[in-house]
Design a protein around this motif. Structure first.
Motif, short mmCIF file in Angstrom:
data_model
loop_
_atom_site.label_atom_id
_atom_site.label_comp_id
_atom_site.label_asym_id
_atom_site.label_seq_id
_atom_site.Cartn_x
_atom_site.Cartn_y
_atom_site.Cartn_z
N LEU A 1 7.21 24.39 9.74
CA LEU A 1 8.04 22.90 9.24
C LEU A 1 8.26 22.09 10.68
N GLU A 2 8.28 22.76 11.79
CA GLU A 2 8.27 21.94 13.05
C GLU A 2 7.10 21.30 13.16
N ASP A 3 5.82 21.64 12.90
CA ASP A 3 4.59 21.13 12.96
C ASP A 3 4.45 20.05 12.07
N PHE A 4 4.93 20.05 10.89
CA PHE A 4 5.04 19.14 9.83
C PHE A 4 5.85 18.00 10.13
N GLY A 5 6.65 18.15 11.14
CA GLY A 5 7.42 16.89 11.52
C GLY A 5 8.99 16.86 10.70
N TYR A 6 9.42 18.00 9.93
CA TYR A 6 10.54 17.94 9.48
C TYR A 6 11.57 18.18 10.31
N LEU A 7 11.63 18.96 11.18
CA LEU A 7 12.90 19.14 11.89
C LEU A 7 13.75 18.02 12.53
N PRO A 8 12.90 16.97 13.15
CA PRO A 8 13.49 15.64 13.28
C PRO A 8 14.10 14.95 12.27
N ARG A 9 13.77 14.97 11.01
CA ARG A 9 14.22 14.55 9.96
C ARG A 9 15.63 15.27 9.61
N VAL A 10 15.67 16.61 10.00
CA VAL A 10 17.02 17.34 9.97
C VAL A 10 18.19 16.90 10.94
N ARG B 1 0.87 -1.18 0.02
CA ARG B 1 -0.21 0.29 0.04
C ARG B 1 1.00 1.06 -0.11
N PHE B 2 0.38 2.38 -0.53
CA PHE B 2 1.00 3.52 -0.60
C PHE B 2 0.94 4.22 0.77
N ASP B 3 2.28 4.48 1.42
CA ASP B 3 2.46 5.05 2.67
C ASP B 3 3.18 6.60 2.51
N PHE B 4 2.31 7.51 2.82
CA PHE B 4 3.09 8.94 2.55
C PHE B 4 4.26 9.17 3.39
N ASP B 5 3.98 8.73 4.58
CA ASP B 5 5.32 9.08 5.62
C ASP B 5 6.65 8.20 4.85
N ARG B 6 6.59 6.98 4.57
CA ARG B 6 7.72 6.31 4.19
C ARG B 6 7.99 7.02 2.68
N THR B 7 7.23 7.09 1.77
CA THR B 7 7.52 7.56 0.62
C THR B 7 8.25 8.92 0.91
N LEU B 8 7.85 9.96 1.48
CA LEU B 8 8.41 11.17 1.78
C LEU B 8 9.84 10.98 2.59
N ASP B 9 10.00 9.85 3.55
CA ASP B 9 11.23 9.75 4.26
C ASP B 9 12.16 9.23 3.09
N ARG B 10 11.67 8.57 2.24
CA ARG B 10 12.72 8.13 1.11
C ARG B 10 13.52 9.28 0.51
N ILE B 11 12.83 10.37 0.61
CA ILE B 11 13.52 11.64 -0.25
C ILE B 11 14.19 12.40 0.85
N LEU B 12 13.59 12.82 2.03
CA LEU B 12 14.11 13.86 3.09
C LEU B 12 15.12 13.23 3.59
N THR B 13 15.31 11.97 4.07
CA THR B 13 16.13 11.20 4.86
C THR B 13 17.07 10.48 4.05
N SER B 14 17.10 10.55 2.65
CA SER B 14 18.01 9.80 1.89
C SER B 14 19.25 10.23 1.92
N LYS B 15 20.23 9.58 1.85
CA LYS B 15 21.69 9.97 1.80
C LYS B 15 22.13 10.75 0.46
N THR B 16 21.36 10.48 -0.31
CA THR B 16 21.62 11.25 -1.68
C THR B 16 20.72 12.61 -1.75
N TRP B 17 19.68 12.41 -1.42
CA TRP B 17 18.47 13.75 -1.41
C TRP B 17 18.38 14.65 -0.24
#
Length: 294
Positions: free
Chosen positions: A152-161, A51-67
């Motif tokens: 950005l903090e509410d969205f949950g991006y800062l822990p990804r940083v 199934r499509f998982d929004f969190d995992r799909t976005l994490d593949r980009i935002l937490t990728s070693k390349t991207w």
């Protein structure tokens, strides 16, 4: 204090009637529904299409070693560009209102009241002009930047940083949680220093405290944005001024990260030698930003 048994029983009967007779069944059903939802996201059965998982799909980009790092750079660049470009019009309006009209009107009022020159100079040319300049120049960028950073903090991006920076801090001989305290320091250095208590090792906690000063706190953001707009953006063509100014602010922010890593590596190899602790970080799910509460 004595407890009235009859009142207690009456309250229990009333609450029982409100929740209904099937409260236990509903509680059990909700627990199983939550467990099924978690299992459906975590377990993939053979022969079943994932199934499509929004969190995992976005994490593949935002937490990728390349991207991961390019995405972080683009997001920061976008925040600063929106801040600088969006602050131009309200800054000009406030400047016209406070510095052109307000300043002239106050001088006319002082002349009408026959105020002494030293008094009008102190209150109008000194106190009022300084306050008006601060409001006209620094208030619009602050009013734009801080809500964007909060979104950005509410969205949950800062822990990804922090997740992206964990590997770099580990190589520098610091604790991975220092990435979290550094990110908090970009909002407020005091909060970043207080947050270092989550680091168990006294040695690594001291490194995080010393280097948190290199994080640009919210009190310095408006000044950097102002300096980038006046000195860097003004040297570029008009259609590129906002982008160049935003890029200069991002460069200063990234320079703070680089200096933090270098100083952490220096301290961990000289005066604060020791073994680097392990670090595990649980990434929170992405959430819609609370725009109206920001």
């Amino acid at each position: 204090m004595a407890i009235n048994t009859d009142q207690l029983l009456d309250s229990a009967r009333r609450l029982r009637a409100e929740v209904g007779d099937n409260i236990h069944d509903r509680l059990t059903a909700s627990i199983y529904a939550e467990a099924e939802q978690i299992a459906s996201r975590a377990v993939t059965q053979s022969g079943q299409r994932s199934r499509f998982d929004f969190d995992r799909t976005l994490d593949r980009i935002l937490t990728s070693k390349t991207w991961g790092f390019p995405a972080m750079f683009v997001l920061l660049m976008g925040v600063f560009w929106l801040t600088i470009a969006g602050a131009n019009i309200p800054s000009q309006m406030l400047s016209t209102l406070l510095l052109d009209w307000g300043y002239a009107w106050l001088h006319q009022l002082a002349a009408t009241l026959n105020a002494p020159a030293w008094l009008s100079g102190l209150l109008i040319d000194g106190v009022y002009m300084a306050t008006a300049w601060v409001i006209a120049v620094m208030l619009p960028p602050m009013a734009i930047f801080f809500p964007l950073f909060t979104l950005l903090e509410d969205f949950g991006y800062l822990p990804r940083v922090a997740f992206n920076l964990d590997r770099l801090f580990h190589r520098a001989g610091a604790h991975g949680k220092q990435a979290l305290t550094m990110v908090m320091g970009y909002g407020c250095n005091a909060a970043g220093v207080v947050a270092t208590r989550i680091i168990e090792s006294p040695r690594e906690r001291l490194i995080a405290i010393i280097t948190n000063n290199f994080s640009i706190c919210n009190g310095r953001w408006p000044t950097l944005i102002l300096m980038g707009t006046i000195f860097i953006g003004a040297a570029a063509p008009p259609f590129l001024a906002s982008f160049v100014a935003a890029g200069s602010v991002v460069a200063v922010a990234l320079l703070g990260v680089v200096v933090t890593l270098l100083v952490s590596a220096f301290l961990s190899r000289t005066w604060l030698k020791g073994e680097t602790s392990t670090f595990s970080l649980e990434l929170p799910p992405y959430r819609p930003p609370r725009v109206w509460q920001t």
